[in-house]
Scaffold this motif. Structure first.
Motif, mmCIF file in Angstrom:
data_model
loop_
_atom_site.group_PDB
_atom_site.id
_atom_site.type_symbol
_atom_site.label_atom_id
_atom_site.label_comp_id
_atom_site.label_asym_id
_atom_site.label_seq_id
_atom_site.Cartn_x
_atom_site.Cartn_y
_atom_site.Cartn_z
ATOM 1 N N ALA A 200 0.823 -1.213 0.000
ATOM 2 C CA ALA A 200 0.000 0.000 0.000
ATOM 3 C C ALA A 200 0.853 1.258 0.000
ATOM 4 O O ALA A 200 0.380 2.336 -0.382
ATOM 5 N N SER A 201 2.121 1.140 0.409
ATOM 6 C CA SER A 201 3.022 2.291 0.351
ATOM 7 C C SER A 201 3.514 2.547 -1.070
ATOM 8 O O SER A 201 4.086 3.613 -1.347
ATOM 9 N N ILE A 202 3.288 1.583 -1.969
ATOM 10 C CA ILE A 202 3.717 1.717 -3.363
ATOM 11 C C ILE A 202 2.511 1.907 -4.284
ATOM 12 O O ILE A 202 2.458 2.854 -5.073
ATOM 13 N N ALA A 203 1.560 1.001 -4.181
ATOM 14 C CA ALA A 203 0.383 1.023 -5.044
ATOM 15 C C ALA A 203 -0.693 1.938 -4.464
ATOM 16 O O ALA A 203 -0.715 2.210 -3.261
ATOM 17 N N ASP A 204 -1.587 2.397 -5.324
ATOM 18 C CA ASP A 204 -2.716 3.205 -4.857
ATOM 19 C C ASP A 204 -3.744 2.351 -4.119
ATOM 20 O O ASP A 204 -4.342 2.794 -3.140
ATOM 21 N N THR A 205 -3.954 1.139 -4.621
ATOM 22 C CA THR A 205 -4.986 0.255 -4.076
ATOM 23 C C THR A 205 -4.423 -1.149 -3.973
ATOM 24 O O THR A 205 -3.837 -1.652 -4.935
ATOM 25 N N ILE A 206 -4.594 -1.792 -2.809
ATOM 26 C CA ILE A 206 -4.206 -3.195 -2.700
ATOM 27 C C ILE A 206 -5.456 -4.067 -2.708
ATOM 28 O O ILE A 206 -6.513 -3.666 -2.207
ATOM 29 N N VAL A 207 -5.302 -5.249 -3.277
ATOM 30 C CA VAL A 207 -6.402 -6.208 -3.394
ATOM 31 C C VAL A 207 -6.017 -7.444 -2.582
ATOM 32 O O VAL A 207 -4.980 -8.063 -2.837
#
Length: 231
Positions: A200-207
């Motif tokens: 989540a610190s890299i991507a906008d949204t985690i799945v």
């Protein structure tokens, strides 16, 4: 119209896997931003409809990721259409969408449709095998795929898919660098609060998906982990 711009955490539910009513309630009331319904195998109209009907008891946005035209069910808040950018089988890039629009184009509300540029990075996953995904050999190539999604195709979502395996943060950073204004989703192998925070610190949204069926408590902990990151 559904807004995906603020989503930081979503759960992904597989219609072919079972959840009790209590488990589903815990997921939907967890504070996650949305629930995506989708999977690679065993997806039917009946099991998708059943899960959608159960989700409608809750206020959480429910999205269908379309992977099977025979399992397109009305009633979801939005529909995600995956284009597998590194598919070795070109039928997985545009052919399903042409077939779907030929059959259902008159019924589509375009404001409910979001196209995803999928980059499959786990060569051993079912998704990779079904689509004959081409290996992505380097960070430069991963960034280039994200560039294609965001700047050539102008897709609203770039989806980095490790499908059951926790991914390489450096590859995800490369995709983030190439995604521009597109929203970067990350999915694959998140099984702990620490992994949720890292991605989540890299991507906008985690799945978060598979861990739901392996360790629900660990899955639910990822929601609070992402909230702490935001705080």
């Amino acid at each position: 119209m559904i807004e995906i711009g603020g989503w930081r955490h979503v759960f992904k539910l597989d219609p072919d896997k079972h959840l009790t009513d209590d488990e589903l309630e815990a997921i939907c009331e967890s504070g996650t931003d949305a629930v995506i319904v989708g999977g690679t195998q065993g997806i039917t109209y009946d099991n998708t409809l059943e899960l959608m009907a159960r989700l409608r008891r809750y206020a959480v946005p429910a999205v269908l990721e379309v992977s099977n035209l025979q399992a397109v069910v009305p009633g979801f808040d939005a529909y995600f259409l995956p284009l597998v950018l590194n598919a070795g089988d070109p039928d997985w890039i545009f052919a399903p969408h042409v077939a779907g629009l030929s059959a259902y184009g008159a019924y589509i509300r375009w404001e409910e449709i979001f196209a995803e540029g999928y980059i499959i990075l786990n060569e051993d996953s079912a998704a990779a095998k079904v689509t004959k995904a081409r290996p992505v050999a380097s960070r430069e190539e991963a960034k280039a795929y994200a560039n294609v999604a965001a700047h050539v195709c102008r897709l609203p979502i770039v989806y980095v898919e490790y499908s059951g395996r926790y991914g390489d943060p450096d590859m995800v950073r490369a995709c983030r660098a190439g995604a521009g204004e597109a929203r970067l989703f990350y999915g694959g192998g998140i099984r702990s609060a620490e992994q949720a925070q890292e991605m989540a610190s890299i991507a906008d949204t985690i799945v978060v998906g598979n861990v739901i069926y392996e360790d629900l408590s660990a899955a639910l902990a990822t929601v609070e982990a992402v909230r702490r990151l935001q705080g």
